[in-house]
Design a protein around this motif. Structure first.
Motif, mmCIF file in Angstrom:
data_model
loop_
_atom_site.group_PDB
_atom_site.id
_atom_site.type_symbol
_atom_site.label_atom_id
_atom_site.label_comp_id
_atom_site.label_asym_id
_atom_site.label_seq_id
_atom_site.Cartn_x
_atom_site.Cartn_y
_atom_site.Cartn_z
ATOM 1 N N GLN A 1 -9.993 -2.244 0.227
ATOM 2 C CA GLN A 1 -10.706 -1.362 1.145
ATOM 3 C C GLN A 1 -10.376 -1.703 2.590
ATOM 4 O O GLN A 1 -10.029 -2.852 2.916
ATOM 5 C CB GLN A 1 -12.208 -1.487 0.924
ATOM 6 C CG GLN A 1 -12.704 -0.854 -0.373
ATOM 7 C CD GLN A 1 -14.216 -0.831 -0.456
ATOM 8 O OE1 GLN A 1 -14.896 -1.699 0.094
ATOM 9 N NE2 GLN A 1 -14.750 0.163 -1.148
ATOM 10 N N THR B 288 -0.985 0.956 4.654
ATOM 11 C CA THR B 288 -0.511 1.269 3.314
ATOM 12 C C THR B 288 1.002 1.443 3.309
ATOM 13 O O THR B 288 1.549 2.244 4.073
ATOM 14 C CB THR B 288 -1.186 2.550 2.795
ATOM 15 O OG1 THR B 288 -2.582 2.303 2.634
ATOM 16 C CG2 THR B 288 -0.583 2.978 1.456
ATOM 17 N N GLN C 196 3.448 -3.433 -3.377
ATOM 18 C CA GLN C 196 2.676 -2.323 -2.837
ATOM 19 C C GLN C 196 1.341 -2.803 -2.283
ATOM 20 O O GLN C 196 0.605 -3.532 -2.959
ATOM 21 C CB GLN C 196 2.420 -1.279 -3.926
ATOM 22 C CG GLN C 196 1.551 -0.114 -3.499
ATOM 23 C CD GLN C 196 2.243 0.823 -2.536
ATOM 24 O OE1 GLN C 196 3.384 1.226 -2.768
ATOM 25 N NE2 GLN C 196 1.558 1.198 -1.454
ATOM 26 N N VAL C 197 1.038 -2.354 -1.082
ATOM 27 C CA VAL C 197 -0.277 -2.570 -0.479
ATOM 28 C C VAL C 197 -0.882 -1.197 -0.213
ATOM 29 O O VAL C 197 -0.275 -0.375 0.478
ATOM 30 C CB VAL C 197 -0.180 -3.375 0.829
ATOM 31 C CG1 VAL C 197 -1.535 -3.404 1.538
ATOM 32 C CG2 VAL C 197 0.320 -4.782 0.548
ATOM 33 N N THR C 198 -2.046 -0.961 -0.770
ATOM 34 C CA THR C 198 -2.737 0.309 -0.583
ATOM 35 C C THR C 198 -4.120 0.034 -0.014
ATOM 36 O O THR C 198 -4.881 -0.747 -0.592
ATOM 37 C CB THR C 198 -2.857 1.077 -1.903
ATOM 38 O OG1 THR C 198 -1.551 1.287 -2.451
ATOM 39 C CG2 THR C 198 -3.530 2.431 -1.677
ATOM 40 N N VAL C 199 -4.421 0.671 1.111
ATOM 41 C CA VAL C 199 -5.702 0.461 1.782
ATOM 42 C C VAL C 199 -6.491 1.762 1.715
ATOM 43 O O VAL C 199 -6.041 2.791 2.214
ATOM 44 C CB VAL C 199 -5.497 0.029 3.241
ATOM 45 C CG1 VAL C 199 -6.850 -0.282 3.892
ATOM 46 C CG2 VAL C 199 -4.574 -1.179 3.312
ATOM 47 N N SER C 200 -7.659 1.696 1.115
ATOM 48 C CA SER C 200 -8.506 2.881 1.009
ATOM 49 C C SER C 200 -9.505 2.905 2.160
ATOM 50 O O SER C 200 -9.982 1.861 2.614
ATOM 51 C CB SER C 200 -9.244 2.870 -0.320
ATOM 52 O OG SER C 200 -10.094 1.742 -0.410
ATOM 53 N N GLY D 231 -1.762 -5.109 -3.578
ATOM 54 C CA GLY D 231 -2.839 -4.531 -4.361
ATOM 55 C C GLY D 231 -3.567 -3.455 -3.603
ATOM 56 O O GLY D 231 -3.134 -3.022 -2.530
ATOM 57 N N LEU D 232 -4.679 -3.029 -4.189
ATOM 58 C CA LEU D 232 -5.541 -2.017 -3.595
ATOM 59 C C LEU D 232 -6.729 -2.716 -2.953
ATOM 60 O O LEU D 232 -7.413 -3.512 -3.599
ATOM 61 C CB LEU D 232 -6.012 -1.042 -4.676
ATOM 62 C CG LEU D 232 -7.066 -0.005 -4.261
ATOM 63 C CD1 LEU D 232 -6.506 0.926 -3.211
ATOM 64 C CD2 LEU D 232 -7.538 0.763 -5.490
#
Length: 124
Positions: free
Chosen positions: A13, A90, A119-123, A10-11
């Motif tokens: 922080q 990410t 999917q791994v998304t790091v903001s 996931g998305l």
């Protein structure tokens, strides 16, 4: 027929946490090595962590102290607990299993079966 199904991406922080799961089916994997790799855009598939059938675990230097791999053999499932996430984490994360592995365990070409990735998304 062996099948690996990842979940938990996931998305998130920077500084956050995720737990990835990989459910394996088709045979009993208690004696298999189970591992995680990741692939960032434009880069090759990179070793992350391995849980050997005997219980030993190894990690890539870039994730030591932040990532933990563990498994539940009764459920044929391997997990990856990811803490203190960084934007450079990410990637698409893949689980894999292998019956026979040696010192070259970081080579993705030596693993037998793969999941479809999560999917791994790091903001930041």
């Amino acid at each position: 027929q062996v099948q690996l199904v990842e979940s938990g991406g996931g998305l998130v922080q920077a500084g956050g946490s995720l737990r990835l799961s990989c459910a394996a089916s088709g045979r009993t994997f208690s004696s298999y090595a189970m591992g995680w790799f990741r692939q960032a855009p434009g880069k090759g598939r990179e070793f992350v962590a391995i849980s050997w059938g005997g219980g030993t675990r190894n990690y890539a230097d870039s994730v030591k102290g932040r990532f933990t791999i563990f498994r539940d053999n009764a459920k044929n499932t391997v997990y990856l607990q990811i803490n203190s996430l960084k934007p450079e984490d990410t990637a698409v994360y893949y689980c894999a299993v292998c019956r026979f592995l040696g010192a070259q365990f970081m080579d993705p070409g030596l693993w037998d079966y793969w999941g479809q990735g999560t999917q791994v998304t790091v903001s930041s």
